[in-house]
Structures are given as structure tokens and as C-alpha cells.
Write a protein that holds these residues in place. Structure first.
Motif, PDB file in Angstrom:
ATOM      1  N   PHE A 220      46.618  27.368  73.893  1.00 43.09           N
ATOM      2  CA  PHE A 220      47.047  27.166  75.276  1.00 43.09           C
ATOM      3  C   PHE A 220      47.381  25.710  75.589  1.00 43.09           C
ATOM      4  O   PHE A 220      48.130  25.436  76.529  1.00 43.09           O
ATOM      5  CB  PHE A 220      45.978  27.681  76.252  1.00 43.09           C
ATOM      6  N   SER A 221      46.796  24.751  74.816  1.00 45.55           N
ATOM      7  CA  SER A 221      47.072  23.347  75.154  1.00 45.55           C
ATOM      8  C   SER A 221      48.216  22.766  74.315  1.00 45.55           C
ATOM      9  O   SER A 221      48.601  21.623  74.501  1.00 45.55           O
ATOM     10  CB  SER A 221      45.802  22.498  74.990  1.00 45.55           C
TER      11      SER A 221
ATOM     12  N   MET B  22      39.379  35.022  79.960  1.00 47.98           N
ATOM     13  CA  MET B  22      40.806  34.701  80.161  1.00 47.98           C
ATOM     14  C   MET B  22      41.660  35.949  80.373  1.00 47.98           C
ATOM     15  O   MET B  22      42.625  36.174  79.641  1.00 47.98           O
ATOM     16  CB  MET B  22      41.327  33.860  79.005  1.00 47.98           C
TER      17      MET B  22
ATOM     18  N   GLY C 283      45.386  35.046  80.699  1.00 47.03           N
ATOM     19  CA  GLY C 283      46.017  34.199  79.688  1.00 47.03           C
ATOM     20  C   GLY C 283      45.732  32.737  79.969  1.00 47.03           C
ATOM     21  O   GLY C 283      44.695  32.387  80.555  1.00 47.03           O
ATOM     22  N   GLY C 284      46.655  31.843  79.558  1.00 50.34           N
ATOM     23  CA  GLY C 284      46.418  30.415  79.761  1.00 50.34           C
ATOM     24  C   GLY C 284      47.642  29.588  79.437  1.00 50.34           C
ATOM     25  O   GLY C 284      48.669  30.099  78.993  1.00 50.34           O
ATOM     26  N   GLY C 285      47.514  28.269  79.690  1.00 50.02           N
ATOM     27  CA  GLY C 285      48.601  27.345  79.385  1.00 50.02           C
ATOM     28  C   GLY C 285      49.789  27.511  80.322  1.00 50.02           C
ATOM     29  O   GLY C 285      49.638  27.971  81.460  1.00 50.02           O
TER      30      GLY C 285
ATOM     31  N   ARG D  40      50.362  30.967  81.975  1.00 54.84           N
ATOM     32  CA  ARG D  40      49.248  31.679  82.619  1.00 54.84           C
ATOM     33  C   ARG D  40      49.789  32.457  83.821  1.00 54.84           C
ATOM     34  O   ARG D  40      50.697  31.999  84.516  1.00 54.84           O
ATOM     35  CB  ARG D  40      48.175  30.683  83.053  1.00 54.84           C
TER      36      ARG D  40
ATOM     37  N   LYS E 151      41.883  27.573  72.938  1.00 53.85           N
ATOM     38  CA  LYS E 151      42.186  26.315  73.635  1.00 53.85           C
ATOM     39  C   LYS E 151      43.360  25.608  72.952  1.00 53.85           C
ATOM     40  O   LYS E 151      44.255  25.068  73.592  1.00 53.85           O
ATOM     41  CB  LYS E 151      40.931  25.428  73.609  1.00 53.85           C
TER      42      LYS E 151
ATOM     43  N   PRO F 189      37.163  28.905  81.220  1.00 59.94           N
ATOM     44  CA  PRO F 189      38.474  29.547  81.054  1.00 59.94           C
ATOM     45  C   PRO F 189      38.876  29.833  79.607  1.00 59.94           C
ATOM     46  O   PRO F 189      39.845  30.556  79.384  1.00 59.94           O
ATOM     47  CB  PRO F 189      39.451  28.545  81.686  1.00 59.94           C
ATOM     48  N   SER F 190      38.131  29.310  78.614  1.00 62.37           N
ATOM     49  CA  SER F 190      38.529  29.722  77.264  1.00 62.37           C
ATOM     50  C   SER F 190      37.605  30.826  76.729  1.00 62.37           C
ATOM     51  O   SER F 190      37.739  31.263  75.588  1.00 62.37           O
ATOM     52  CB  SER F 190      38.614  28.536  76.305  1.00 62.37           C
TER      53      SER F 190
END
Ligand code: HEM
Length: 433
Positions: A57-58, A371, A374-376, A379, A54, A367-368
Motif C-alpha cells: 500500500f505504501s 483493512m 483496502g489501502g494506499g 483505498r 504495508k 489499518p494494516s
């Protein structure tokens, strides 16, 4: 303070490239939740928990550049989402994302169903098949329609040959090491040859499209119609780079997930029966939209993406320092999320090596924890589309085919950035309903 980790980049890169899931699991056990992994593309701090994922991605996009662009850049071109950052990356995403979401995506439902039904009609009881060949045929045709807007038989056949030629000629060595991108290395010569033929196809398609009305809903139409503030359109090289990125990212990934899903379903009769019952509940001739709203199929797709994680980790390069897990990672280093290790963490997914779609019924995992895309800010832009396609294709093929596994036991092997089934999921068609 830097995180702990092993030494000797060539050996670590070799182990990471050949057996990423085992290698990353071992790093976590030996060194902890944040590990510094040396690689031929530079050191990478890799994290192994949902909380740390997290954080990665954040963290604001201006902390990051894309990773490994020296090697990937020359293959996919300068405008690619894989190689751009900042305003150029945002602009690229804004241009390319719309057809893969919402109403535009749903407009392709009927075409996806038709393509899957067409491939199904060529399979007969008693056939020995390689499931990955069938799912590749489906996903290439769908990409040709959604991205290039080509639907006539001749262009689809030519496009399919050329695309498959380029994608087959890419090798992990070229993706990971710039030094091998030389005419002295035969795989690079093969890639250049295939790439030239593919570029001729794109150039012909651009000429055809500029001659016509160019007002389709496909990505190419959007790219041809795009204008900057001064009213200038995109250069051909930029269009080609975007198109190639979508092909590399979008075609192989979805076909592999579909092949693994079919592999799991033929090995788990209870799951197959539950899927068939759910589809049968819709009556004869269900609409594509109805097929994409079935919770069990959705759970099958999600569990396949977890159990057979095909992109094992996602990486960025730091341009500003990052505090994470009690460590300070300086600019210039990579930071990665060890997706496959999180997907196989028994505290999050009990008995992780079992295929159990039920994990994802009634809410499942956030979503964490799950995944695959991916993310952020990077994504996957094709996530919704890929899930949409996978549900329709599975719901079209699996009620009709009784398959039995053939050949050696399947194991994942690296294909470029993805991990796919080594033998392409070989099967025997015991019956066709
Ligand atoms: C099961 C199928 C797929 C999987 C597992 C997958 C996975 C991924 C992953 C892990 C990333 C990197 C995300 C990150 O860095 O956080 C990615 C990026 C991307 N994917 Fe997918 N993908 C799939 C299908 C597709 C499809 C169908 C398309 C489009 C046709 C697509 C287009 C892209 C693009 C353009 C990017 C780069 C995004 C960026 O850097 O901003 N993918 N994908």
C-alpha cells in the motif's frame, strides 16, 4: 526470484472464485507469506502479513495500474476509477470523494435515519424476512439520494428497479473473463438489456437536472458542474461511467455488511444486548450524529467487516518491479494483499472464527491488520460513508426487532467481487418493540 506457488491457472481461478477464504488460507500454509498464484487474468503475487501489506500500500502509485481491466472495463466504462490510473485516476477521486466524507456526508445523516425507519415500518411481528432484501432496499435508496440526488417517490422507485436490475444481472463470470462478454452468452445478454434500461434512466435524469438549477450536493450535481482548465464539462459517457462505478462499488457492499451484522447480532444475544443498552443511553429520538459516535456499534461494524470479509483481496498490476518479502516481482504481474487471510490470522485475532466486537474497543487493530476497504492510493472512497450509514441503520433497526434465524446455515458465496450470504440471512420476526 519469483515466489513459490501452485500451477494450472484454470483450476486455481476456479478455486479462488468459488472459495477464496479457504483457498488463500491454504496457499499461505503450503507456500508461505508471499505466493505466486496463477489466474486466468495473469499471475498474481499475493502477500499475507500486515508488514507486507504495508509495503504494497505504501509503494508509490506510479508502480501500479489497475488489475483485470480487460474484463471490468467494458462493463463500467472508460472513465471508471476501476480502470484508470495516473492523472485520470487522481482527477476521478478528487471529483467523486467529497460527498462521502466530512460535513457533506454528515448532511445525509437524517435521510439515512428516515430511510431505515421507513423500511422498519414495513416489518411486522410474525413476518418471515430476508434481511438482505431490507438492507438492499435501504442502501439503494441512500445511493439514489447521495449519488443521483433523486428523492421523489416515483424516481426512487424507477431508479431502484433499474439499479437492482443491472446489479443482479452482473455475474462473476462476466467480471472475471472478457471472453464471456458476447451476445452468445445469456448472462451477458441479460446484463446488456438491464444496462440499456438503466442508461435511459441516467439520460432522463441528466436532462431533468440540466433543465433545473443543478446545484445540489449530490455526486451528479458535482459531475455536471465540473470543468477542466479550458472550461469544458464532462461528456455524458464519462458521467455515466462514474455513476455506474459508485453504484457497483457502493450499494451491494454496504447492504451485505449490514445483513451480516444483523446475522451476527441475532446469533449473539450478548452483543445485541450491549448494542441496545448503548443506544438506549442516548434517550428517545437520538440524533443521527449521536448514533454514529457509539463505540460498541462501531466495534460491531468493524468486527463484522473482519469476520465476514466481503472483499477478500485487493489487487493491482505492476508497471515497475517490486521487491517484496525477499522476492522480485517483475512488471506485468499482479500484486495482491490477501485481506481475508490477515483478518483470520490467529496471531492477530485470537480465535478468529468467533464474533467478538470487544476486539475493536479501546483502540483495537491498526489499518494494516483490519483493512476491509483496502489501502494506499486506491483505498475505498466510500469507507467513511459506509461506516456512517451502517452505524445509523443498525442503531435504528436493532433496538426494535427481535429476530430468530430461519432456514439453512448461512455461508458466504461469491456475488461479483464481493462475498455475500448465500441465503440472504433469513429470519423470523419474533417481536417488534
Ligand atoms: C462495507 C462497504 C464497502 C466495502 C467493504 C468496500 C470495499 C472496497 C475495497 C476493498 C476497495 C478496493 C480498495 C483497494 O484497491 O485498495 C474499494 C474501492 C472502491 N470503493 Fe468501496 N467498499 C464499500 C463501500 C463503498 C461505498 C459506499 C462507495 C461509494 C458510494 C464505494 C466506492 C468505492 C470506489 C469508487 C472504489 C474504487 C477506488 C479506486 O480505485 O480509487 N465503496 N471498496
Amino acid at each position: 526470484m519469483l515466489p513459490p506457488g501452485p500451477r494450472f491457472a484454470p483450476l486455481q481461478t476456479y478455486r479462488y472464485v468459488t472459495r477464496p477464504a479457504d483457498y488463500l488460507a491454504e496457499l499461505r500454509v503450503r507456500y508461505g507469506d508471499v505466493v505466486l498464484m496463477p489466474s486466468l487474468n495473469g499471475p498474481v503475487a499475493i502477500v499475507f502479513t500486515p508488514e507486507l501489506a504495508k509495503t504494497v500500500f505504501s509503494t508509490p502509485p506510479d508502480h501500479y495500474d489497475p488489475f483485470g481491466t480487460d474484463a471490468i472495463g467494458p462493463l463500467v466504462g472508460a472513465a471508471s476509477l476501476f480502470t484508470t490510473s495516473g492523472a485520470a485516476h487522481r482527477r476521478g477521486r478528487k471529483l467523486l470523494s467529497p460527498p462521502f466524507n466530512g460535513a457533506r456526508m454528515r448532511a445525509y445523516g437524517g435521510a439515512i435515519q428516515d430511510v431505515a425507519a421507513g423500511v422498519l415500518s414495513k416489518v411486522h411481528a410474525g413476518d418471515d424476512i430476508r434481511v438482505l432484501d431490507l438492507t438492499t432496499e435501504i442502501s439503494v435508496e441512500i445511493i439514489l439520494r447521495t449519488v443521483f440526488g433523486v428523492a421523489d417517490e416515483r424516481s426512487v422507485t424507477r431508479g431502484r428497479q433499474l439499479l437492482t436490475g443491472v446489479l443482479d444481472s452482473l455475474s462473476p463470470a462476466l467480471f472475471f473473463t472478457k471472453r464471456l462478454q458476447t451476445p452468445l452468452f445469456p448472462p451477458y445478454r441479460r446484463f446488456r438489456r438491464a444496462f440499456r434500461a438503466y442508461n435511459d434512466f441516467v439520460a432522463d435524469t441528466l436532462v431533468d437536472r440540466r433543465r433545473g438549477d443543478g446545484a445540489g450536493e449530490d455526486v451528479l450535481s458535482l459531475l455536471l458542474g465540473a470543468r477542466d482548465e479550458e472550461g469544458n464539462g464532462l461528456a455524458d459517457a464519462e458521467i455515466q461511467s462514474h455513476l455506474l462505478t459508485l453504484l457497483v462499488a457502493g450499494h451491494e457492499t454496504t447492504s451485505i455488511v449490514l445483513a451480516w451484522a444483523i446475522h451476527e447480532l441475532m446469533s449473539h444475544p450478548d452483543a445485541l444486548a450491549a448494542l441496545r443498552e448503548e443506544v438506549a443511553g442516548l434517550g428517545p429520538d437520538p440524533s443521527p450524529e449521536a448514533l454514529t459516535n457509539l463505540p460498541y456499534i462501531d466495534a460491531v461494524v468493524k468486527e463484522t467487516q473482519r469476520r465476514r470479509t466481503i472483499v477478500t483481496d485487493v489487487i493491482r498490476k505492476l508497471v515497475k518491479p517490486l521487491e517484496i518479502g525477499g522476492f522480485r516481482i517483475p512488471p506485468g504481474l499482479g500484486v495482491a494483499v490477501g485481506v481475508v487471510a490477515i483478518h483470520n490470522d490467529p496471531d492477530l485475532f485470537p480465535e478468529p472464527h468467533q464474533f467478538r466486537p470487544e476486539r475493536f474497543l479501546n483502540g483495537g487493530h491498526g489499518p494494516s491488520e483490519h483493512m476491509p476497504f483496502g489501502g494506499g492510493h486506491r483505498r475505498c472512497i466510500g469507507a467513511a460513508f459506509s461506516d456512517y450509514e451502517s452505524r445509523i441503520v443498525l442503531a435504528t433497526l436493532m433496538p426494535s426487532l427481535d429476530l430468530e434465524p430461519r432456514g439453512p446455515v448461512e455461508v458466504p458465496v461469491r456475488r461479483n467481487v464481493t462475498m455475500g450470504p448465500k441465503f440472504g440471512v433469513r429470519a423470523w420476526v419474533a417481536a417488534k418493540r
